[in-house]
Scaffold this motif. Sequence first.
Motif, PDB file in Angstrom:
ATOM      1  N   VAL A   1      41.764  38.360  33.251  1.00  0.00           N
ATOM      2  CA  VAL A   1      41.935  36.998  33.747  1.00  0.00           C
ATOM      3  C   VAL A   1      43.268  36.421  33.273  1.00  0.00           C
ATOM      4  CG1 VAL A   1      41.023  34.637  33.604  1.00  0.00           C
ATOM      5  CG2 VAL A   1      39.474  36.559  34.015  1.00  0.00           C
TER       6      VAL A   1
ATOM      7  N   ALA B   1      46.510  35.575  35.629  1.00  0.00           N
ATOM      8  CA  ALA B   1      46.915  34.170  35.764  1.00  0.00           C
ATOM      9  C   ALA B   1      48.348  33.937  35.293  1.00  0.00           C
ATOM     10  CB  ALA B   1      45.954  33.264  34.995  1.00  0.00           C
TER      11      ALA B   1
ATOM     12  N   ARG C   1      45.393  27.288  34.824  1.00  0.00           N
ATOM     13  CA  ARG C   1      44.607  28.189  35.669  1.00  0.00           C
ATOM     14  C   ARG C   1      43.899  29.244  34.817  1.00  0.00           C
ATOM     15  NH1 ARG C   1      48.080  29.337  39.460  1.00  0.00           N
ATOM     16  NH2 ARG C   1      49.039  31.086  38.381  1.00  0.00           N
ATOM     17  N   ALA C   2      44.607  29.793  33.832  1.00  0.00           N
ATOM     18  CA  ALA C   2      44.003  30.795  32.950  1.00  0.00           C
ATOM     19  C   ALA C   2      42.810  30.191  32.210  1.00  0.00           C
ATOM     20  CB  ALA C   2      45.035  31.331  31.961  1.00  0.00           C
TER      21      ALA C   2
ATOM     22  N   GLU D   1      40.983  27.564  33.010  1.00  0.00           N
ATOM     23  CA  GLU D   1      39.906  27.245  33.950  1.00  0.00           C
ATOM     24  C   GLU D   1      39.124  28.511  34.332  1.00  0.00           C
ATOM     25  OE1 GLU D   1      39.729  25.868  38.566  1.00  0.00           O
ATOM     26  OE2 GLU D   1      41.103  24.758  37.271  1.00  0.00           O
ATOM     27  N   GLU D   2      39.849  29.581  34.632  1.00  0.00           N
ATOM     28  CA  GLU D   2      39.185  30.838  35.002  1.00  0.00           C
ATOM     29  C   GLU D   2      38.397  31.415  33.833  1.00  0.00           C
ATOM     30  OE1 GLU D   2      41.652  33.729  36.992  1.00  0.00           O
ATOM     31  OE2 GLU D   2      42.645  32.167  38.161  1.00  0.00           O
TER      32      GLU D   2
ATOM     33  N   ALA E   1      35.148  29.479  33.433  1.00  0.00           N
ATOM     34  CA  ALA E   1      34.200  29.904  34.471  1.00  0.00           C
ATOM     35  C   ALA E   1      33.616  31.275  34.129  1.00  0.00           C
ATOM     36  CB  ALA E   1      34.892  29.941  35.833  1.00  0.00           C
ATOM     37  N   LEU E   2      34.444  32.171  33.628  1.00  0.00           N
ATOM     38  CA  LEU E   2      33.970  33.497  33.215  1.00  0.00           C
ATOM     39  C   LEU E   2      32.969  33.365  32.072  1.00  0.00           C
ATOM     40  CD1 LEU E   2      33.959  36.589  33.029  1.00  0.00           C
ATOM     41  CD2 LEU E   2      36.078  36.427  31.701  1.00  0.00           C
TER      42      LEU E   2
ATOM     43  N   TYR F   1      36.135  41.560  39.585  1.00  0.00           N
ATOM     44  CA  TYR F   1      37.474  41.028  39.837  1.00  0.00           C
ATOM     45  C   TYR F   1      38.280  42.082  40.569  1.00  0.00           C
ATOM     46  CZ  TYR F   1      36.578  37.412  36.355  1.00  0.00           C
ATOM     47  OH  TYR F   1      36.055  36.355  35.661  1.00  0.00           O
TER      48      TYR F   1
END
Length: 178
Positions: A44, A48, A140-141, A143-144, A147-148, A163
């Motif tokens: 991730v 990102a 973005r990193a 946020e991802e 979520a992960l 992914y």
Amino acid sequence: MHVAFSPRPDGGSVADIDRGDGLRLRLRSYDRTGVVPHDAVHLVGERALGLTGGLWGSIRAGALFDSVEITGGNPRHDRRAVSDRVRRENARELRLAEVVVGVLAASIDADGPALEAALDAAWGITETGPAPFTGEQAARAAEELRALRDRWRTLRPGEVIAYDWPEAPVRRRRRARA
């Protein structure tokens, strides 16, 4: 390249990889303490932040590591030489990826500016000047990764988190001049 992460009964994780060239691999992670598998943070975070020569870009290019086993397909006869070459060529970015992933894992709940500042500080461990990562990439990193983390916590036995890693650029050979 397609990567599917799943938990192991002992608390670690495993990533099943379809490299896209007919070879299938399994990466066993030795982490047992993180809220997100270390190798998933690599994927991730590297994706990102645009790190193409870190762990996942290196695996895509043919690198093999001690924790990677070939599970299917027909390996190249020169796979060790290819792996050694890729690891040599990507050595700088592989080291950088480890530093960056440590920051990402420790700062999973940080906002974009705080994470960007932490990445800048970490960048200084291995490189000079400001880090090339933007606040948008850092946000973005984070946020991802959040979520992960949320998905990983609720993963049931037999479920995976999948992914895709971007395809490697095609290297064109130069023709010898006549």
